[in-house]
Motif scaffolding. Structure first.
Motif, short mmCIF file in Angstrom:
data_model
loop_
_atom_site.label_atom_id
_atom_site.label_comp_id
_atom_site.label_asym_id
_atom_site.label_seq_id
_atom_site.Cartn_x
_atom_site.Cartn_y
_atom_site.Cartn_z
N ASP A 5 -19.53 28.49 -23.02
CA ASP A 5 -18.28 28.17 -23.72
C ASP A 5 -18.02 28.98 -24.98
O ASP A 5 -17.10 28.67 -25.73
CB ASP A 5 -18.21 26.67 -24.10
CG ASP A 5 -17.79 25.83 -22.91
OD1 ASP A 5 -17.34 26.43 -21.91
OD2 ASP A 5 -17.92 24.60 -22.96
N THR A 9 -16.31 34.63 -20.38
CA THR A 9 -15.33 34.81 -19.32
C THR A 9 -13.97 35.18 -19.91
O THR A 9 -13.31 36.10 -19.43
CB THR A 9 -15.20 33.51 -18.50
OG1 THR A 9 -16.50 33.00 -18.29
CG2 THR A 9 -14.53 33.76 -17.17
N SER A 10 -13.57 34.46 -20.96
CA SER A 10 -12.26 34.71 -21.57
C SER A 10 -12.17 36.14 -22.09
O SER A 10 -11.16 36.81 -21.93
CB SER A 10 -12.03 33.76 -22.74
OG SER A 10 -12.26 32.44 -22.35
N ASP A 106 -9.67 33.35 -34.15
CA ASP A 106 -8.34 32.78 -34.40
C ASP A 106 -8.43 31.32 -34.83
O ASP A 106 -7.49 30.76 -35.37
CB ASP A 106 -7.51 32.88 -33.11
CG ASP A 106 -8.19 32.14 -31.96
OD1 ASP A 106 -7.75 31.04 -31.63
OD2 ASP A 106 -9.17 32.66 -31.41
#
Ligand code: GDP
Length: 492
Positions: A5, A9-10, A106
């Motif tokens: 997490d 992947t992102s 962010d």
């Protein structure tokens, strides 16, 4: 690599999305375990999308160094987490440079300094703090910093002066392989040197074949693949293993090499692969081979981890150095075993045990896992190993295990655990160890072992039994009971 997490992947998805050139837009992107992005001016980076660092080390255990650089993804709002540490240790054991992608910048609650501080604890000193580790703040959500990350990767690669020769015959490594119903054996191959072409004769592990077709990461059929590109290869006779090296060879050579390899593999099956075993350490040292006792330390709590690390490292002497390549709290997992396998280390489990996958893997890869419950026994063993006097007088014979399904309170007896034997058997007179979430909480003897109403000598897998443990009433549903016999070892 990085903790779950944290955005691996992102990040990869973002990089893919923004690096699709006009011609490829809308094209089907294949999942072949690797993806190449074009930075322009002939500069390309291939990302290997292995499912985690365990796979990385599993490949390394097979002799394949697949990556030149490891990108460690750390979420800036979360910092260094257990799998981050695992990833760092895997990369270090492979001696591959690490670039840190500090992700999720962010988010409002990020703490970049905490991440950097955390990295320092693992000897990764950020450049801006005088070290040599590039740390790039990024956001996989907004894309901020991703270009800088790609540039940094390229810079690092240039510093390493990595070179390949596209003129020679191809040599590569299998990243993934599977049997496709329609296409037959399909292997994702990362070409590491030379150029692979359709029609080439291939040898990989014990299989061989001829390149019938190649498909690249964007789903296009290609006729050749140069260094550092990944392609799906069709035409092998069998499914090779991940981490197998693949060579393009002359047809005449193919048959010969194939035979030699099969013979060699047969021999290796007969001769067990040589792995570090504490008993053998001194012998090796005398032959001048082992100068390091490599250990992976897992323990129930962080306090024990630190205590063990300190005590173990102090055991180093002039001839043998104790090197702890990974230490963490928690059960022994697959990642630990694959790291031990590739680095030829022994796993020390203090008050924890391997989970079932890790156990299977350890058996298959002949990695030694030594479990301890008493710290001085552990230290004694290690000291003895270093002095070459390790001769355990007793050994445990694992009998089986059972899962606690129900708890009964029986007057006169106390708490009785209603269990299902899931592996091997429980035997009367055996030692019992109770595990909760893979952590050993108590050991003792069986006060009673009953099948229905009858007291029994042993109870086999698949059967239910009632078991009371001497002096322990805190047993709970979901606990595991392991049964051992203690046997004296005859000295040779
Ligand atoms: P992985 O397990 O490391 O592959 O992590 P994922 O890529 O699946 O990301 C886990 C979660 O974090 C997902 O819900 C993502 O949407 C989220 N995430 C990933 N990168 C960022 C980021 O840069 N900013 C924010 N705000 N969320 C992110």
């Amino acid at each position: 690599m990085g903790h779950v997490d944290h955005g691996k992947t992102s990040l990869l998805d973002y990089i893919r999305k923004t690096n699709v050139t006009a011609g490829e837009a809308g094209g089907i992107t294949q999942s072949i375990g690797a993806y190449t992005v074009d930075l322009g001016e002939g500069r390309k980076i291939t990302f290997i999308d292995t499912p985690g660092h365990a796979a990385f080390s599993a490949m390394r255990a097979r002799g394949a160094q697949v990556t030149d650089i490891v990108v460690l993804v750390v979420a800036a709002d979360d910092g260094i987490m257990p799998q981050t540490v695992e990833a760092i240790d895997h990369a270090k054991a492979a001696e591959v440079p690490i670039i840190v992608a500090m992700n999720k910048m962010d988010k409002p609650n990020v703490n970049p300094d905490k991440v950097k501080q955390g990295l320092m604890n693992y000897d990764l000193v950020p450049e801006e703090w005088g070290g040599d580790v590039i740390v790039v703040p990024v956001s996989a959500k907004t894309g901020d910093g991703v270009d800088e990350l790609l540039e940094s990767i390229y810079l690092q690669a240039e510093m390493q002066e990595l070179k390949a020769n596209p003129e020679r015959k191809a040599k590569g490594v299998v990243i993934e392989a599977k049997l496709d119903k329609g296409k037959g054996p399909v292997a994702s191959v990362l070409v590491q040197n030379g150029t692979l072409r359709t029609g080439d004769n291939l040898i990989s592990g014990t299989t061989m074949g001829r390149v019938r077709a190649m498909i690249d990461d964007k789903g296009r059929t290609v006729k050749e693949a140069g260094p550092s590109t990944a392609v799906e290869v069709l035409g092998l006779e069998d499914v090779p293993g991940a981490g197998d090296t693949i060579f393009a060879v002359e047809a005449s050579l193919m048959k010969k090499v194939q035979e030699e390899r099969k013979n060699k593999e047969r021999e290796q099956l007969i001769r067990e692969p040589k792995k570090q075993r504490l008993e053998d350490l001194f012998g090796d040292a005398a032959e001048g081979e082992t100068k390091e006792l490599k250990l992976i330390v897992k323990a129930d709590v962080q306090g024990s981890v630190e205590a063990l690390r300190g005590s173990l490292e102090k055991l180093s002497n002039d001839e043998v150095k104790v090197k702890i390549i990974h230490a963490a709290a928690g059960a022994v997992n697959e990642s630990d075993i694959s790291l031990a396998d590739s680095a030829n280390a022994t796993v020390i489990a203090f008050n924890v045990r391997p989970d079932s996958k890790a156990k299977t893997l350890a058996e298959r890869s002949h990695v030694e896992v030594r479990t301890y419950r008493i710290i001085y026994e552990l230290l004694d063993d290690m000291e003895a190993a270093l002095k070459g006097m390790l001769a355990p007088k007793y050994q445990e014979i694992y009998m089986g295990k059972a899962e606690v399904k129900q708890i009964f309170n029986i007057t006169g007896v106390g708490v009785v655990a209603g269990c299902l034997v899931t592996e091997g058997k429980l035997v009367r007179g055996g030692k019992l160890r109770i595990y909760r979430d893979n952590v050993m909480i108590v050991e003792g003897n069986a006060k009673t072992l009953k099948h229905y109403k009858d007291e029994v000598k042993e109870i086999a897998a698949g059967l239910e039994c009632g078991c009371a443990i001497d002096g322990f009433n805190e047993i709970r549903v979901g606990d595991y009971i392991e049964c051992y016999l203690i046997e004296e070892i005859k000295r040779a």
